[in-house]
Design a protein around this motif. Structure first.
Motif, PDB file in Angstrom:
ATOM      1  N   THR A   7      26.642  43.029  15.233  1.00  0.00           N
ATOM      2  CA  THR A   7      27.710  42.510  14.543  1.00  0.00           C
ATOM      3  C   THR A   7      28.515  41.680  15.470  1.00  0.00           C
ATOM      4  O   THR A   7      28.899  42.250  16.750  1.00  0.00           O
ATOM      5  CB  THR A   7      28.426  43.775  14.205  1.00  0.00           C
ATOM      6  OG1 THR A   7      27.542  44.521  13.095  1.00  0.00           O
ATOM      7  CG2 THR A   7      29.902  43.301  13.392  1.00  0.00           C
ATOM      8  N   SER A  61      32.376  35.997  10.698  1.00  0.00           N
ATOM      9  CA  SER A  61      31.726  37.412  11.060  1.00  0.00           C
ATOM     10  C   SER A  61      30.776  37.526  10.348  1.00  0.00           C
ATOM     11  O   SER A  61      30.237  37.261   9.321  1.00  0.00           O
ATOM     12  CB  SER A  61      32.749  38.548  10.742  1.00  0.00           C
ATOM     13  OG  SER A  61      34.010  38.299  11.372  1.00  0.00           O
ATOM     14  N   SER A  63      26.656  40.547  10.419  1.00  0.00           N
ATOM     15  CA  SER A  63      25.823  41.436  11.054  1.00  0.00           C
ATOM     16  C   SER A  63      24.413  41.116  10.900  1.00  0.00           C
ATOM     17  O   SER A  63      24.034  40.353   9.703  1.00  0.00           O
ATOM     18  CB  SER A  63      26.008  42.744  10.099  1.00  0.00           C
ATOM     19  OG  SER A  63      27.391  43.169  10.480  1.00  0.00           O
ATOM     20  N   SER A  92      27.008  39.156   5.673  1.00  0.00           N
ATOM     21  CA  SER A  92      28.270  38.553   6.196  1.00  0.00           C
ATOM     22  C   SER A  92      29.256  38.964   4.832  1.00  0.00           C
ATOM     23  O   SER A  92      28.730  39.471   3.894  1.00  0.00           O
ATOM     24  CB  SER A  92      28.210  37.063   6.160  1.00  0.00           C
ATOM     25  OG  SER A  92      28.309  36.502   4.962  1.00  0.00           O
TER      26      SER A  92
END
Length: 122
Positions: A7, A61, A63, A92
């Protein structure tokens, strides 16, 4: 081989390429630990995961799950840890919202069908 979940934030822009066996997408993810920042080099061959990676931009951001290979990069500041990952899945906030919207739509449709059934029975 290590299966892992990373992440972090997209670093730069994901890029699409073409190889002998088809298309692929590469990206870098900046993952922060308590003491350091580790860059993860991502390559993806799965079409759905590739499309999801390409939808992301610098700073988003994310993962990413897949197979990890640890390496050491010799920088001017000394050796630094680096991870290479062959991604199998990408998640995301955009994908979470899309899934929630889909589930909400299914629930609303089911409620409407239940309402229509109740109305028809009266």
């Amino acid at each position: 081989m290590i299966d892992g979940l990373i992440t972090g934030k997209i670093f730069g822009q994901p890029r699409q390429g073409q190889g002998k066996n088809g298309s692929y997408v590469t990206a870098k993810v900046r993952a922060t630990t308590e003491q350091d920042t580790i860059f993860v080099n991502i390559i993806c061959f799965n079409q759905q995961a590739c499309t999801q990676l390409l939808a992301l931009q610098d700073g988003d951001s994310v993962s990413v799950a897949g197979s990890l290979t640890p390496r050491v990069w010799d920088s001017q500041d000394g050796p630094r840890p680096v991870l290479d990952m062959v991604a199998h899945a990408v998640l995301s906030v955009y994908h979470i919202k899309k899934k929630r919207d889909e589930v909400q739509g299914i629930r609303n449709q089911a409620r409407q069908e239940d309402f229509n059934d109740d109305f028809d029975n009266e």
